[in-house]
Design a protein around this motif. Structure first.
Motif: not given
Length: 420
Positions: A185-189, A218-233
């Motif tokens: 699982t990775g993230k794009i934000h 919480e994940e957005l705060k950790e990534a310093d992002a406004k919006t994004g997604y987690s993607i499970e491959v």
């Protein structure tokens, strides 16, 4: 007293009288204005008056830092130019490396005590640790004939990726050693957009699937992002041959290619000899943006390969590196392969070898004793007396085997070498 002395006295009296008369006459004459600096009018700049009064051009902060901005994002800053002098201030836009706009004013003139806004706009087209763009404003202020305004900042990619390679769209799956699927699982934000949508994800390999969901607060705060997604491959071992692989996921989004507002790509001038590279030389593609993530992994299945001493073998990529050697002498190496999951001897049903001069041999070790494993010797050889040749990272040699093993139907080795 002789005649010569009398003459000298009379001349001195006349001179003193003339000096007194001149001093009285100058009492009504104003002092001369300081000579203005010489101005180069070759570029049709505003003309400077030979005598006062003069304007005074003042920009409190001629440099502005945008901080961090995204590639493709357009930002602007308004500089305030004030006339603190006693005469009208004439202004004219000179050479610029970005878009420069003067606010509307009558005949490009700023009255004493008044001010005018100058807008500088920039749209970075590639990541830059530091950018600086300037605009020159010509005036008729003899003390500030040229005003240099500057915008600067840092340009980052619009979309960031987090995973095993921080900030890079390259994710690695766990090693596939059994028939069970493996996942990562990775993230794009992004911290530049309030929101964006993933319209779909396409895979270059049918055994590689994915699913996504929005990041939590919480994940957005950790990534310093406004919006994004987690993607499970997820990768299905039954759909992958044995060996290393590098596949692609294409993330389709609703993000437009051009984030600039309409009209922001207006033409601008550059000073003579300026080597500013035009990032906007090529038209932006139409439609929304796609992002590609490289997904790599290694499918070992029921086999394990152990190289002999001095042999360079990468189990993650299934690449054998023979190094450099003499083309006249050639080279051969031997690896040990341990096979599990079958009681039948491993047989090669079919094989594909490229280049065709590369030799490969599989031999069972009949002396090896184990209840659940078999040992085989793998021999790779480049024959002697061959012409010099190179197989590097971009054109690796290949040995692809089809076997009778139910969980290792396809085994693929890649070989790197340089013969001199």
């Amino acid at each position: 007293m002789n005649l010569r002395a009398v003459t000298a006295i009379i001349a001195l009296v006349i001179a003193l009288a003339g000096t007194v008369w001149l001093g009285r006459g100058n009492g009504d004459i104003q002092s001369a204005a300081p000579a203005p600096k010489q101005v180069d009018t070759s570029e049709d700049r505003p003309k400077i008056s030979p005598t006062g009064p003069y304007p005074k051009a003042v920009v409190e902060k001629p440099r502005y830092n945008f901080g961090s901005m995204a590639v493709g994002q357009t930002l602007s800053h308004h500089f305030v130019l004030k006339n603190e002098g006693e005469a009208p201030l004439e202004v004219k836009k000179g050479a610029t490396t970005c878009k420069c706009t003067l606010s509307e004013m009558k005949e490009n003139t700023v009255a004493p005590g008044e001010s005018v806004e100058i807008e500088l706009t920039w749209t970075p087209k590639s990541p830059q640790e530091h950018f600086g763009q300037t605009a020159t404003i010509y005036t008729n202020d003899p003390e500030n004939q040229e005003l240099k305004l500057q915008i600067e900042g840092m340009a980052n990619n619009l979309i960031a990726f987090t995973g095993d390679h921080e900030g890079s769209p390259h994710w690695s799956l766990p090693t596939m050693s059994t028939t069970d699927p493996v996942s990562f699982t990775g993230k794009i934000h992004t911290k530049y957009l309030d929101e964006f949508k993933i319209l779909g994800i396409e895979s270059s390999q049918k055994g590689l699937t994915s699913k996504f969901q929005p990041l939590t607060a919480e994940e957005l705060k950790e990534a310093d992002a406004k919006t994004g997604y987690s993607i499970e491959v997820t990768a299905d071992p039954e759909q992958f041959p044995l060996g290393g692989f590098n596949e692609r996921l294409t993330i389709k989004t609703d993000i437009p290619h051009d984030l600039s507002p309409p009209g922001s790509e207006e033409a601008h001038d550059h000073p003579e000899g300026h080597d500013h590279k035009h990032d906007h030389e090529h038209a932006e593609p139409s439609g929304p943006r796609n992002f590609v993530i490289q997904v790599s992994g290694n499918h070992t299945g029921p086999i394990r390969i152990v190289p002999t001493f001095g042999v360079h073998w990468n189990p993650q990529t299934m690449v054998l590196n023979l190094g450099e050697f003499s083309a006249k002498e050639g080279k051969s190496v031997i690896l040990s392969m341990f096979v599990e999951g079958t009681e039948q001897p491993l047989e090669i049903v079919d094989q594909e070898i490229a280049p065709d001069f590369l030799e490969f041999e599989l031999k069972k070790d009949e002396k090896f004793e184990s209840k659940n494993k078999q040992r085989y010797e793998l021999k790779f050889a480049v024959p002697a007396e061959m012409s010099p040749v190179s197989f590097g990272r971009t054109n690796l040699a290949k040995v692809k085997l089809q076997t009778n093993h139910p969980n290792a139907k396809v085994i693929e080795f890649r070989v790197q070498f340089i013969s001199l």
